[in-house]
Write an enzyme that holds these catalytic residues in place. Structure first.
Site, PDB file in Angstrom:
ATOM      1  N   SER A  66     -96.948  -8.499  35.042  1.00  0.00           N
ATOM      2  CA  SER A  66     -96.491  -9.746  35.654  1.00  0.00           C
ATOM      3  C   SER A  66     -97.470 -10.191  36.742  1.00  0.00           C
ATOM      4  CB  SER A  66     -95.098  -9.568  36.267  1.00  0.00           C
ATOM      5  OG  SER A  66     -94.123  -9.312  35.279  1.00  0.00           O
ATOM      6  N   ALA A 160     -93.280 -12.762  32.261  1.00  0.00           N
ATOM      7  CA  ALA A 160     -93.407 -12.211  33.609  1.00  0.00           C
ATOM      8  C   ALA A 160     -92.056 -12.301  34.324  1.00  0.00           C
ATOM      9  CB  ALA A 160     -94.461 -12.989  34.393  1.00  0.00           C
ATOM     10  N   LYS A 161     -91.742 -11.253  35.060  1.00  0.00           N
ATOM     11  CA  LYS A 161     -90.487 -11.242  35.836  1.00  0.00           C
ATOM     12  C   LYS A 161     -90.820 -11.801  37.219  1.00  0.00           C
ATOM     13  CE  LYS A 161     -86.534  -8.160  36.627  1.00  0.00           C
ATOM     14  NZ  LYS A 161     -85.563  -8.821  35.760  1.00  0.00           N
ATOM     15  N   THR A 162     -90.819 -13.122  37.287  1.00  0.00           N
ATOM     16  CA  THR A 162     -91.340 -13.847  38.436  1.00  0.00           C
ATOM     17  C   THR A 162     -90.212 -14.282  39.371  1.00  0.00           C
ATOM     18  OG1 THR A 162     -93.111 -14.662  37.025  1.00  0.00           O
ATOM     19  CG2 THR A 162     -92.758 -15.831  39.082  1.00  0.00           C
ATOM     20  N   TYR A 166     -85.972 -17.311  38.882  1.00  0.00           N
ATOM     21  CA  TYR A 166     -84.546 -17.055  39.041  1.00  0.00           C
ATOM     22  C   TYR A 166     -83.782 -18.192  39.711  1.00  0.00           C
ATOM     23  CZ  TYR A 166     -85.114 -12.658  36.798  1.00  0.00           C
ATOM     24  OH  TYR A 166     -85.367 -11.712  35.831  1.00  0.00           O
TER      25      TYR A 166
END
Length: 316
Positions: A66, A160-162, A166
């Protein structure tokens, strides 16, 4: 409930251990203003052989991937980050915990060019407690299809865990909760099922397990674990493909997967009951069997039938 900022313990920050209450950052931190950062959620469990981290190598690789996708330089290796997570449990006296390694930009300046900024990395861990009630775990969740679409694959980096992603999930979930539901189902820009607010989606129909292909949804590690358990232990066919929401209406079973959520049944979508009537999921259902298998593997209760998954457990 004690606020997260007011606790005893230690947080790892750029290679140093800070007392929990002193682990603060400046109000002009770049990531606070623009959401340019990435993180992971990792679980630790108390098992028969002591505390272990579940699939921490895969989570840490995704964190590094990420950061690379976001063009954020990292000065710590995956091995160093895994060691920090292991040590974080011991320093905080935790056996069952949720860990949140996070990469973020510093407060050297603001602006979209994001130049001249330091990369900061932190690891915090705490006892998550029950993510949902035992009743919800047995009976399942009620969900509402969201009017907020999931990101298009070319709007952002969907693998990607951006941090900034959220906002999308919070908007969708809060709309559903205000309407009296437990969870939300998000569609992609073309109207196909993407994911829940922070969980992947599965449905069972005629003995075949289906889940959305990884395009506009996160490539979940719990998702991968469940797919492998379904194929390798239960012998189920699993198809990764585009799914419409009316397929969920008429599914035999449906459930959600995520690191914090683990595996939760989905019993209702948009006021339509999913599967057979009844207050609780049947103990012989695929959902209940996978729920049991996942619980056994994450807690280290492997037995001969699950010994192949020992590699998913990293001793703390």
């Amino acid at each position: 409930m004690t606020p997260l900022y007011d606790r005893d313990g230690f947080i790892w920050h750029n290679g140093e251990w800070l007392p929990w209450r002193e682990a603060t950052t400046h109000l002009l931190t770049h990531t606070l203003h623009y959401g340019m950062g990435c993180f992971e959620g990792v679980r630790a469990y108390a098992g028969p052989n002591g505390t272990h981290l579940f699939r921490v190598a895969e989570h840490t690789r995704r964190l590094c991937d990420s950061a690379h996708s976001l063009d954020i330089p990292l000065s710590f290796s995956a091995a160093q980050l895994i060691e920090a997570q292991r040590e974080c449990l011991g320093r905080n006296g935790l056996t069952n915990a949720y860990l949140k390694p996070t990469v973020y930009f510093g407060a050297e300046g603001l602006g979209l060019r994001a130049k001249g900024l330091t990369t900061n990395v932190m690891v915090a861990a705490w006892d998550l407690g029950d993510y949902v009630s035992a009743t919800a775990s047995r009976e399942g969740l009620r969900a509402l299809t969201s009017s907020w679409a999931r990101h298009h694959v070319n709007i952002s980096l969907c693998r990607a865990k951006t941090n900034g992603h959220y906002v999308n999930s919070i908007l969708a979930l809060n709309t559903a909760v205000k309407a009296g539901f437990d969870e939300t189902l998000m569609l992609d820009p073309e109207g196909y099922v993407a994911e829940a607010s922070a969980a992947n989606v599965f449905l069972l129909r005629d003995g075949v397990l289906h889940t959305p292909e990884v395009t506009s949804c996160l490539q979940g590690i719990t998702r991968d674990s469940v797919i492998r358990l379904a194929r390798e232990v239960l012998g189920l066919e699993v198809q990764e493909r585009r799914i419409t929401r009316d397929e969920l209406y008429t599914a035999d079973e449906a459930f959600l997967t995520g690191t914090a959520a683990e595996l939760l049944p989905l019993r209702e979508l948009d006021g339509r009951r999913i599967g057979a009537p009844g207050r609780e999921i049947a103990p012989d259902s695929v959902t209940a069997r996978l729920q049991g298998l996942y619980r056994r593997v994450t807690r280290g209760d492997l037995g001969e039938d699950l010994l192949a998954y020992q590699k998913w457990l990293t001793p703390a």
